[in-house]
Write a protein that holds these residues in place. Structure first.
Motif, PDB file in Angstrom:
ATOM      1  N   ASP A  26     -60.564 -55.516  42.903  1.00 56.70           N
ATOM      2  CA  ASP A  26     -59.959 -56.185  41.752  1.00 56.70           C
ATOM      3  C   ASP A  26     -60.998 -56.877  40.882  1.00 56.70           C
ATOM      4  O   ASP A  26     -60.837 -56.962  39.671  1.00 56.70           O
ATOM      5  CB  ASP A  26     -58.942 -57.238  42.207  1.00 56.70           C
ATOM      6  CG  ASP A  26     -57.624 -56.636  42.644  1.00 56.70           C
ATOM      7  OD1 ASP A  26     -57.337 -55.495  42.240  1.00 56.70           O
ATOM      8  OD2 ASP A  26     -56.894 -57.313  43.375  1.00 56.70           O
ATOM      9  N   GLU A  27     -62.048 -57.371  41.493  1.00 53.65           N
ATOM     10  CA  GLU A  27     -62.962 -58.269  40.789  1.00 53.65           C
ATOM     11  C   GLU A  27     -64.349 -57.703  40.515  1.00 53.65           C
ATOM     12  O   GLU A  27     -64.907 -57.947  39.447  1.00 53.65           O
ATOM     13  CB  GLU A  27     -63.115 -59.560  41.590  1.00 53.65           C
ATOM     14  CG  GLU A  27     -61.802 -60.292  41.767  1.00 53.65           C
ATOM     15  CD  GLU A  27     -61.893 -61.432  42.757  1.00 53.65           C
ATOM     16  OE1 GLU A  27     -63.012 -61.779  43.164  1.00 53.65           O
ATOM     17  OE2 GLU A  27     -60.845 -61.975  43.112  1.00 53.65           O
ATOM     18  N   ARG A  28     -64.925 -57.010  41.448  1.00 54.96           N
ATOM     19  CA  ARG A  28     -66.326 -56.593  41.358  1.00 54.96           C
ATOM     20  C   ARG A  28     -66.509 -55.543  40.279  1.00 54.96           C
ATOM     21  O   ARG A  28     -65.855 -54.529  40.270  1.00 54.96           O
ATOM     22  CB  ARG A  28     -66.772 -56.039  42.709  1.00 54.96           C
ATOM     23  CG  ARG A  28     -68.147 -55.436  42.756  1.00 54.96           C
ATOM     24  CD  ARG A  28     -69.208 -56.522  42.928  1.00 54.96           C
ATOM     25  NE  ARG A  28     -70.457 -55.965  43.404  1.00 54.96           N
ATOM     26  CZ  ARG A  28     -71.362 -55.378  42.626  1.00 54.96           C
ATOM     27  NH1 ARG A  28     -71.131 -55.256  41.338  1.00 54.96           N
ATOM     28  NH2 ARG A  28     -72.477 -54.905  43.131  1.00 54.96           N
ATOM     29  N   ARG A  29     -67.426 -55.789  39.360  1.00 53.51           N
ATOM     30  CA  ARG A  29     -67.727 -54.826  38.307  1.00 53.51           C
ATOM     31  C   ARG A  29     -68.918 -53.977  38.726  1.00 53.51           C
ATOM     32  O   ARG A  29     -69.858 -54.471  39.337  1.00 53.51           O
ATOM     33  CB  ARG A  29     -68.030 -55.551  37.006  1.00 53.51           C
ATOM     34  CG  ARG A  29     -66.834 -56.298  36.495  1.00 53.51           C
ATOM     35  CD  ARG A  29     -67.151 -57.024  35.240  1.00 53.51           C
ATOM     36  NE  ARG A  29     -65.961 -57.733  34.779  1.00 53.51           N
ATOM     37  CZ  ARG A  29     -65.889 -58.352  33.637  1.00 53.51           C
ATOM     38  NH1 ARG A  29     -66.917 -58.355  32.827  1.00 53.51           N
ATOM     39  NH2 ARG A  29     -64.789 -58.962  33.301  1.00 53.51           N
ATOM     40  N   HIS A  30     -68.858 -52.699  38.387  1.00 55.34           N
ATOM     41  CA  HIS A  30     -69.908 -51.766  38.773  1.00 55.34           C
ATOM     42  C   HIS A  30     -70.550 -51.154  37.539  1.00 55.34           C
ATOM     43  O   HIS A  30     -69.845 -50.723  36.621  1.00 55.34           O
ATOM     44  CB  HIS A  30     -69.302 -50.632  39.621  1.00 55.34           C
ATOM     45  CG  HIS A  30     -68.708 -51.113  40.901  1.00 55.34           C
ATOM     46  ND1 HIS A  30     -69.407 -51.200  42.064  1.00 55.34           N
ATOM     47  CD2 HIS A  30     -67.467 -51.551  41.185  1.00 55.34           C
ATOM     48  CE1 HIS A  30     -68.631 -51.660  43.027  1.00 55.34           C
ATOM     49  NE2 HIS A  30     -67.441 -51.889  42.518  1.00 55.34           N
ATOM     50  N   SER A  31     -71.860 -51.103  37.539  1.00 52.79           N
ATOM     51  CA  SER A  31     -72.555 -50.525  36.389  1.00 52.79           C
ATOM     52  C   SER A  31     -72.250 -49.040  36.248  1.00 52.79           C
ATOM     53  O   SER A  31     -72.187 -48.513  35.134  1.00 52.79           O
ATOM     54  CB  SER A  31     -74.060 -50.744  36.514  1.00 52.79           C
ATOM     55  OG  SER A  31     -74.560 -50.130  37.681  1.00 52.79           O
TER      56      SER A  31
END
Length: 54
Positions: A26-31
Motif C-alpha cells: 500500500d505504501e512503498r513506492r518503487h522506482s
C-alpha cells in the motif's frame, strides 16, 4: 518483534507477515513502477488496459 519477541504459533506469524506485506504494497513506492506503490501501479494498469481495445 525486534526486541527478541516471538509468536505463539505459526498461524500468528503468518497473519503478521501477511499484514506487513499488505502495508508494504500500500505504501512503498518503487522506482521500477514509476515511483508508485505496487497497489497503485496495478490499479492504474488495469484501468489503462480496460481502455484499450483487445
Amino acid at each position: 518483534m525486534l526486541d527478541g519477541g516471538g509468536f505463539p504459533g505459526v498461524e500468528e506469524a503468518g497473519l503478521e507477515l501477511s499484514h506487513d506485506i499488505a502495508c508494504y504494497n500500500d505504501e512503498r513506492r518503487h522506482s521500477a513502477l514509476a515511483y508508485r506503490s505496487p497497489n497503485h501501479f496495478e490499479t492504474h494498469l488495469q484501468t489503462t488496459s480496460q481502455m484499450c481495445p483487445a
